[in-house]
Design a protein around this motif. Structure first.
Motif, PDB file in Angstrom:
ATOM      1  N   VAL A  21       0.851  -1.183   0.000  1.00 51.21           N
ATOM      2  CA  VAL A  21       0.000   0.000   0.000  1.00 51.21           C
ATOM      3  C   VAL A  21       0.889   1.235   0.000  1.00 51.21           C
ATOM      4  O   VAL A  21       1.895   1.291   0.702  1.00 51.21           O
ATOM      5  N   ALA A  22       0.566   2.189  -0.853  1.00 50.45           N
ATOM      6  CA  ALA A  22       1.388   3.391  -0.984  1.00 50.45           C
ATOM      7  C   ALA A  22       0.487   4.613  -1.085  1.00 50.45           C
ATOM      8  O   ALA A  22      -0.701   4.513  -1.391  1.00 50.45           O
ATOM      9  N   SER A  23       1.080   5.757  -0.841  1.00 53.27           N
ATOM     10  CA  SER A  23       0.329   7.003  -0.837  1.00 53.27           C
ATOM     11  C   SER A  23      -0.143   7.379  -2.236  1.00 53.27           C
ATOM     12  O   SER A  23       0.587   7.235  -3.212  1.00 53.27           O
ATOM     13  N   LYS A  24      -1.381   7.884  -2.320  1.00 48.49           N
ATOM     14  CA  LYS A  24      -1.898   8.392  -3.586  1.00 48.49           C
ATOM     15  C   LYS A  24      -1.301   9.758  -3.899  1.00 48.49           C
ATOM     16  O   LYS A  24      -1.046  10.088  -5.048  1.00 48.49           O
ATOM     17  N   SER A  25      -1.070  10.544  -2.861  1.00 47.56           N
ATOM     18  CA  SER A  25      -0.734  11.964  -3.059  1.00 47.56           C
ATOM     19  C   SER A  25       0.730  12.298  -2.818  1.00 47.56           C
ATOM     20  O   SER A  25       1.163  13.397  -3.148  1.00 47.56           O
ATOM     21  N   HIS A  26       1.494  11.377  -2.212  1.00 47.92           N
ATOM     22  CA  HIS A  26       2.857  11.725  -1.794  1.00 47.92           C
ATOM     23  C   HIS A  26       3.862  10.656  -2.214  1.00 47.92           C
ATOM     24  O   HIS A  26       4.675  10.209  -1.416  1.00 47.92           O
ATOM     25  N   ASN A  27       3.812  10.248  -3.468  1.00 45.90           N
ATOM     26  CA  ASN A  27       4.750   9.235  -3.944  1.00 45.90           C
ATOM     27  C   ASN A  27       6.153   9.839  -4.093  1.00 45.90           C
ATOM     28  O   ASN A  27       6.302  11.038  -4.340  1.00 45.90           O
ATOM     29  N   THR A  28       7.189   9.028  -3.921  1.00 42.18           N
ATOM     30  CA  THR A  28       8.575   9.482  -4.043  1.00 42.18           C
ATOM     31  C   THR A  28       9.372   8.451  -4.828  1.00 42.18           C
ATOM     32  O   THR A  28       8.984   7.269  -4.903  1.00 42.18           O
ATOM     33  N   PRO A  29      10.523   8.858  -5.401  1.00 44.45           N
ATOM     34  CA  PRO A  29      11.389   7.879  -6.072  1.00 44.45           C
ATOM     35  C   PRO A  29      11.846   6.770  -5.128  1.00 44.45           C
ATOM     36  O   PRO A  29      11.986   5.614  -5.545  1.00 44.45           O
ATOM     37  N   GLU A  30      12.070   7.099  -3.854  1.00 46.10           N
ATOM     38  CA  GLU A  30      12.489   6.087  -2.882  1.00 46.10           C
ATOM     39  C   GLU A  30      11.406   5.019  -2.703  1.00 46.10           C
ATOM     40  O   GLU A  30      11.706   3.832  -2.557  1.00 46.10           O
ATOM     41  N   THR A  31      10.156   5.457  -2.720  1.00 41.42           N
ATOM     42  CA  THR A  31       9.056   4.501  -2.610  1.00 41.42           C
ATOM     43  C   THR A  31       9.027   3.577  -3.820  1.00 41.42           C
ATOM     44  O   THR A  31       8.879   2.358  -3.689  1.00 41.42           O
ATOM     45  N   ASP A  32       9.186   4.148  -5.008  1.00 44.49           N
ATOM     46  CA  ASP A  32       9.212   3.333  -6.220  1.00 44.49           C
ATOM     47  C   ASP A  32      10.372   2.343  -6.201  1.00 44.49           C
ATOM     48  O   ASP A  32      10.221   1.188  -6.614  1.00 44.49           O
ATOM     49  N   ASP A  33      11.536   2.773  -5.701  1.00 41.10           N
ATOM     50  CA  ASP A  33      12.694   1.879  -5.602  1.00 41.10           C
ATOM     51  C   ASP A  33      12.411   0.726  -4.645  1.00 41.10           C
ATOM     52  O   ASP A  33      12.796  -0.420  -4.900  1.00 41.10           O
ATOM     53  N   PHE A  34      11.741   1.040  -3.528  1.00 36.87           N
ATOM     54  CA  PHE A  34      11.400  -0.006  -2.554  1.00 36.87           C
ATOM     55  C   PHE A  34      10.443  -1.016  -3.177  1.00 36.87           C
ATOM     56  O   PHE A  34      10.643  -2.231  -3.085  1.00 36.87           O
ATOM     57  N   ILE A  35       9.417  -0.528  -3.848  1.00 34.95           N
ATOM     58  CA  ILE A  35       8.423  -1.412  -4.454  1.00 34.95           C
ATOM     59  C   ILE A  35       9.056  -2.276  -5.544  1.00 34.95           C
ATOM     60  O   ILE A  35       8.670  -3.430  -5.738  1.00 34.95           O
ATOM     61  N   ALA A  36      10.075  -1.730  -6.224  1.00 34.76           N
ATOM     62  CA  ALA A  36      10.746  -2.476  -7.288  1.00 34.76           C
ATOM     63  C   ALA A  36      11.463  -3.719  -6.756  1.00 34.76           C
ATOM     64  O   ALA A  36      11.764  -4.642  -7.520  1.00 34.76           O
ATOM     65  N   ARG A  37      11.717  -3.781  -5.452  1.00 33.67           N
ATOM     66  CA  ARG A  37      12.324  -4.979  -4.863  1.00 33.67           C
ATOM     67  C   ARG A  37      11.369  -6.174  -4.913  1.00 33.67           C
ATOM     68  O   ARG A  37      11.775  -7.317  -4.704  1.00 33.67           O
ATOM     69  N   TYR A  38      10.092  -5.894  -5.120  1.00 33.88           N
ATOM     70  CA  TYR A  38       9.066  -6.936  -5.141  1.00 33.88           C
ATOM     71  C   TYR A  38       8.384  -6.909  -6.515  1.00 33.88           C
ATOM     72  O   TYR A  38       7.275  -6.404  -6.673  1.00 33.88           O
ATOM     73  N   PRO A  39       9.049  -7.464  -7.544  1.00 35.02           N
ATOM     74  CA  PRO A  39       8.565  -7.313  -8.925  1.00 35.02           C
ATOM     75  C   PRO A  39       7.187  -7.912  -9.171  1.00 35.02           C
ATOM     76  O   PRO A  39       6.480  -7.493 -10.074  1.00 35.02           O
ATOM     77  N   ASP A  40       6.789  -8.892  -8.384  1.00 39.09           N
ATOM     78  CA  ASP A  40       5.478  -9.516  -8.580  1.00 39.09           C
ATOM     79  C   ASP A  40       4.433  -8.976  -7.616  1.00 39.09           C
ATOM     80  O   ASP A  40       3.378  -9.583  -7.427  1.00 39.09           O
ATOM     81  N   SER A  41       4.727  -7.846  -6.987  1.00 38.67           N
ATOM     82  CA  SER A  41       3.827  -7.318  -5.968  1.00 38.67           C
ATOM     83  C   SER A  41       2.579  -6.699  -6.582  1.00 38.67           C
ATOM     84  O   SER A  41       2.551  -6.328  -7.752  1.00 38.67           O
ATOM     85  N   GLU A  42       1.563  -6.597  -5.753  1.00 36.93           N
ATOM     86  CA  GLU A  42       0.330  -5.897  -6.117  1.00 36.93           C
ATOM     87  C   GLU A  42       0.319  -4.567  -5.368  1.00 36.93           C
ATOM     88  O   GLU A  42       0.571  -4.528  -4.167  1.00 36.93           O
ATOM     89  N   ARG A  43       0.069  -3.482  -6.089  1.00 32.41           N
ATOM     90  CA  ARG A  43       0.066  -2.164  -5.450  1.00 32.41           C
ATOM     91  C   ARG A  43      -1.361  -1.748  -5.129  1.00 32.41           C
ATOM     92  O   ARG A  43      -2.252  -1.806  -5.975  1.00 32.41           O
ATOM     93  N   VAL A  44      -1.556  -1.332  -3.878  1.00 33.40           N
ATOM     94  CA  VAL A  44      -2.856  -0.880  -3.404  1.00 33.40           C
ATOM     95  C   VAL A  44      -2.733   0.588  -3.042  1.00 33.40           C
ATOM     96  O   VAL A  44      -1.831   0.967  -2.295  1.00 33.40           O
TER      97      VAL A  44
END
Length: 203
Positions: free
Chosen positions: A114-137
């Motif tokens: 689960v990630a913020s709708k309004s406050h996304n950051t490159p660091e967040t995207d980098d973290f999520i990229a560690r889980y390539p098969d993840s589902e984003r909510v």
């Protein structure tokens, strides 16, 4: 909210977002205190989306012992304390019904992040990229913590700016549901950072 807390808990100081912005900060050294955010998810509220909340947490020794996250537009309320976490419905007039115990779940093969709708950051995207098969909510406000607490999501990385009143109530609900909130290095995520104007670091 402030009047109600003062009436019910006259000896417990309150740190609230608007009060802190006005420079009115009580002495919270060595005492339990409340953290209050009367409107978390301002962008969602202004846009007419239902993802805004009212957050109230009781903090002692840097740890949120109890918390309530109320989502008025969803007619839902989440609570957490050492006895456990609950979700309930809120009827018109404020009556709380359909209480049920909630518990976080162990991640399965596809991690739900689960990630913020309004406050996304490159660091967040980098973290999520560690889980390539993840589902984003995506959801706004402290409801992200509540999704973890009720087992609808597994991870919530946050690298953008937050304040203690944004996170303490949701943090308490996650703890009560069996989860953890830690800093990126794994150390405890604590509160009462008066010297930092109650700003949080990443978690």
């Amino acid at each position: 909210i402030l009047a109600g807390l003062a009436a019910s808990f006259p000896d417990v100081p309150v740190v609230a977002e608007e009060e802190a912005a006005a420079g009115r900060i009580p002495d919270i050294s060595s005492v339990a205190f409340f953290l209050v955010d009367p409107l978390d998810g301002t962008k969602e509220f202004i846009s007419g989306r239902p993802d805004f909340t009212v957050n109230i947490a009781l903090v002692k020794d840097g740890v949120p012992l109890a918390g309530v996250v109320y989502a008025p537009a969803r007619a839902a309320i989440y609570s957490g304390c050492p006895q456990g976490a609950e979700k309930a419905d809120v009827l018109a007039g404020g009556r709380i019904v359909n209480r049920k115990t909630i518990k976080g779940s162990k991640p399965e093969a596809k991690v739900r992040i689960v990630a913020s709708k309004s406050h996304n950051t490159p660091e967040t995207d980098d973290f999520i990229a560690r889980y390539p098969d993840s589902e984003r909510v995506s959801v706004g406000s402290s409801l992200k913590f509540c999704l973890l607490a009720e087992g609808a999501a597994d991870l919530y990385p946050r690298f953008g700016r937050t304040m203690e009143w944004d996170t303490a109530a949701g943090h308490a609900v996650v703890l009560a549901a069996g989860g953890v909130v830690v800093k990126p290095d794994g150390l405890p995520f604590l509160y009462a950072k008066v010297d930092q104007d109650f700003r949080n670091g990443p978690f």
